[in-house]
Design an enzyme around this catalytic site. Structure first.
Site, PDB file in Angstrom:
ATOM      1  N   ASP A   1      17.246  22.858  19.361  1.00 18.79           N
ATOM      2  CA  ASP A   1      16.638  23.434  18.152  1.00 18.79           C
ATOM      3  C   ASP A   1      17.512  24.563  17.612  1.00 18.79           C
ATOM      4  O   ASP A   1      17.642  25.614  18.237  1.00 18.79           O
ATOM      5  CB  ASP A   1      15.241  23.968  18.509  1.00 18.79           C
ATOM      6  CG  ASP A   1      14.477  24.478  17.286  1.00 18.79           C
ATOM      7  OD1 ASP A   1      14.994  24.392  16.167  1.00 18.79           O
ATOM      8  OD2 ASP A   1      13.352  24.977  17.491  1.00 18.79           O
TER       9      ASP A   1
ATOM     10  N   HIS B   1       6.150  24.579  18.140  1.00 20.57           N
ATOM     11  CA  HIS B   1       7.044  25.506  18.843  1.00 20.57           C
ATOM     12  C   HIS B   1       6.512  26.924  18.647  1.00 20.57           C
ATOM     13  O   HIS B   1       6.609  27.476  17.550  1.00 20.57           O
ATOM     14  CB  HIS B   1       8.453  25.339  18.248  1.00 20.57           C
ATOM     15  CG  HIS B   1       9.480  26.277  18.792  1.00 20.57           C
ATOM     16  ND1 HIS B   1      10.709  26.447  18.193  1.00 20.57           N
ATOM     17  CD2 HIS B   1       9.482  27.093  19.885  1.00 20.57           C
ATOM     18  CE1 HIS B   1      11.415  27.327  18.878  1.00 20.57           C
ATOM     19  NE2 HIS B   1      10.696  27.742  19.909  1.00 20.57           N
TER      20      HIS B   1
ATOM     21  N   MET C   1      17.011  26.490  22.670  1.00 24.40           N
ATOM     22  CA  MET C   1      17.345  27.138  21.396  1.00 24.40           C
ATOM     23  C   MET C   1      18.860  27.260  21.276  1.00 24.40           C
ATOM     24  O   MET C   1      19.514  27.824  22.157  1.00 24.40           O
ATOM     25  CB  MET C   1      16.749  28.548  21.319  1.00 24.40           C
ATOM     26  CG  MET C   1      15.246  28.639  21.141  1.00 24.40           C
ATOM     27  SD  MET C   1      14.559  27.866  19.672  1.00 24.40           S
ATOM     28  CE  MET C   1      15.533  28.538  18.352  1.00 24.40           C
TER      29      MET C   1
ATOM     30  N   MET D   1       5.477  31.632  14.327  1.00 24.33           N
ATOM     31  CA  MET D   1       6.059  32.950  14.651  1.00 24.33           C
ATOM     32  C   MET D   1       5.042  34.037  14.335  1.00 24.33           C
ATOM     33  O   MET D   1       4.363  33.961  13.303  1.00 24.33           O
ATOM     34  CB  MET D   1       7.315  33.189  13.826  1.00 24.33           C
ATOM     35  CG  MET D   1       8.320  32.053  13.922  1.00 24.33           C
ATOM     36  SD  MET D   1       9.824  32.437  13.012  1.00 24.33           S
ATOM     37  CE  MET D   1      10.647  30.847  13.044  1.00 24.33           C
TER      38      MET D   1
ATOM     39  N   HIS E   1       8.257  18.991  13.457  1.00 26.02           N
ATOM     40  CA  HIS E   1       8.417  20.243  14.213  1.00 26.02           C
ATOM     41  C   HIS E   1       7.823  21.406  13.417  1.00 26.02           C
ATOM     42  O   HIS E   1       8.185  21.634  12.258  1.00 26.02           O
ATOM     43  CB  HIS E   1       9.904  20.478  14.469  1.00 26.02           C
ATOM     44  CG  HIS E   1      10.210  21.632  15.357  1.00 26.02           C
ATOM     45  ND1 HIS E   1      10.132  21.567  16.738  1.00 26.02           N
ATOM     46  CD2 HIS E   1      10.599  22.905  15.073  1.00 26.02           C
ATOM     47  CE1 HIS E   1      10.466  22.736  17.258  1.00 26.02           C
ATOM     48  NE2 HIS E   1      10.756  23.570  16.271  1.00 26.02           N
TER      49      HIS E   1
ATOM     50  N   GLY F   1      16.228  21.626  10.545  1.00 24.11           N
ATOM     51  CA  GLY F   1      15.518  22.129   9.376  1.00 24.11           C
ATOM     52  C   GLY F   1      16.377  22.057   8.147  1.00 24.11           C
ATOM     53  O   GLY F   1      16.240  21.154   7.304  1.00 24.11           O
TER      54      GLY F   1
ATOM     55  N   SER G   1      12.274  20.307  11.026  1.00 21.50           N
ATOM     56  CA  SER G   1      11.492  21.545  11.075  1.00 21.50           C
ATOM     57  C   SER G   1      10.937  21.848   9.686  1.00 21.50           C
ATOM     58  O   SER G   1      11.684  22.050   8.733  1.00 21.50           O
ATOM     59  CB  SER G   1      12.369  22.710  11.539  1.00 21.50           C
ATOM     60  OG  SER G   1      11.696  23.915  11.255  1.00 21.50           O
TER      61      SER G   1
ATOM     62  N   ASP H   1       7.141  25.489  13.427  1.00 16.20           N
ATOM     63  CA  ASP H   1       7.555  26.769  14.014  1.00 16.20           C
ATOM     64  C   ASP H   1       6.497  27.834  13.753  1.00 16.20           C
ATOM     65  O   ASP H   1       6.272  28.223  12.609  1.00 16.20           O
ATOM     66  CB  ASP H   1       8.895  27.201  13.411  1.00 16.20           C
ATOM     67  CG  ASP H   1      10.032  26.327  13.900  1.00 16.20           C
ATOM     68  OD1 ASP H   1      10.215  26.237  15.127  1.00 16.20           O
ATOM     69  OD2 ASP H   1      10.722  25.719  13.060  1.00 16.20           O
TER      70      ASP H   1
HETATM   71  C1  DX5 Z   1      14.178  28.812  14.538  1.00 20.24           C
HETATM   72  C2  DX5 Z   1      13.345  27.560  14.606  1.00 20.24           C
HETATM   73  C3  DX5 Z   1      14.019  26.293  14.222  1.00 20.24           C
HETATM   74  C4  DX5 Z   1      14.656  26.323  12.877  1.00 20.24           C
HETATM   75  C5  DX5 Z   1      15.639  25.203  12.761  1.00 20.24           C
HETATM   76  O1  DX5 Z   1      13.512  29.850  15.143  1.00 20.24           O
HETATM   77  O2  DX5 Z   1      12.837  27.370  15.914  1.00 20.24           O
HETATM   78  O3  DX5 Z   1      13.134  25.194  14.357  1.00 20.24           O
HETATM   79  O4  DX5 Z   1      13.737  26.289  11.825  1.00 20.24           O
HETATM   80  O5  DX5 Z   1      16.259  25.298  11.517  1.00 20.24           O
HETATM   81  P1  DX5 Z   1      17.800  24.931  11.306  1.00 20.24           P
HETATM   82  O6  DX5 Z   1      17.926  23.479  11.632  1.00 20.24           O
HETATM   83  O7  DX5 Z   1      18.015  25.246   9.863  1.00 20.24           O
HETATM   84  O8  DX5 Z   1      18.601  25.790  12.231  1.00 20.24           O
HETATM   85 ZN    ZN Z   2      11.671  25.493  16.361  1.00 19.41          ZN
END
Ligand code: DX5
Ligand code: ZN
Length: 213
Positions: A173, A64, A135, A35, A31, A195, A6, A33
């Site tokens: 994830d 995502h 998730m 938001m 990946h 991530g 990520s 993200d």
């Molecule tokens: C959270 C994201 C993930 C996140 C994963 O909302 O969808 O992709 O960045 O990060 P880690 O691996 O640090 O939990």
């Molecule tokens: Zn994600």
């Protein structure tokens, strides 16, 4: 197990360098993200930055969406030709329609499930999906702890996909590391997003190798 680091945990001052580095280190997908500050209490990146990521990446993008207006964001990112777009079922009145729309754009459709959302919600949708994103933290931030009861949900989801669509992949994830990758592999996960584990590791290559089981 495929590995999708990520980019949220990358150094945004050196995004080009970091995206190239994870691709060279052997990841399978990148990946991304997205938001919007409404569906989740955080705001990340839009198409300008994602297009810079797409240019740097030598591996396909896995977008995502964690947003309120899914269709708007699908149309915004479609020109960047990601391999997958995932949208949250909790935020979509017409998931079946949106799945068909994503597919009509030449992108593989995926649905994301929040930690509390049961896998049964996909009983009449999974046949139309290429992937389900489970998730294992509350969406919004990197670096959170893995929620263990998600493992039980993946077992149910694995049964559902075997029965209705064996080609549908399961992606996990949130909070993934070398500590839980074996159990995730055992219950049927195909792709892991990671991530903080990848980007905090002393070697990107070793981190990705540890997840490639
Ligand atoms: C959270 C994201 C993930 C996140 C994963 O909302 O969808 O992709 O960045 O990060 P880690 O691996 O640090 O939990
Ligand atoms: Zn994600």
């Amino acid at each position: 197990m495929l590995v999708a680091p990520s980019v949220l945990s990358a150094d945004f001052g050196n995004l080009d360098r970091d995206v190239k580095a994870i691709c060279e280190a052997g990841c399978d997908l990148v990946h991304v993200d997205v938001m919007d500050g409404h569906f989740v209490p955080n705001l990340t990146i839009g198409p300008v930055v994602v297009s810079a990521i797409a240019k740097a990446a030598t591996k396909p993008l896995d977008v995502h969406l964690m947003v309120e207006n899914n269709t708007f964001f699908v149309n915004l990112f479609a020109p960047l030709k990601p391999k997958y777009i995932s949208f949250h079922i909790e935020q979509e009145k017409h998931p079946h329609r949106l799945i068909q729309h994503i597919r009509s754009l030449g992108i593989k459709p995926a649905i994301a499930l929040n930690p509390h959302t049961p896998s049964d919600t996909l009983e009449y949708l999974i046949e139309d999906l290429d992937m389900v994103l489970v998730m294992s933290v509350n969406p919004g931030f990197g670096g959170q702890s893995f929620i263990p009861n998600v493992v039980d949900k993946i077992k149910h989801l694995n049964e559902l996909r075997k029965r209705k669509n064996p080609n549908c992949l399961i992606e996990i994830d949130g909070g993934v590391s070398d500590k839980n990758i074996t159990i995730l592999n055992d219950v049927g996960v195909d792709i892991c997003v990671a991530g903080s584990y990848v980007f905090k590791h002393k070697s990107l290559k070793q981190a990705i190798q540890a997840l490639h089981i």
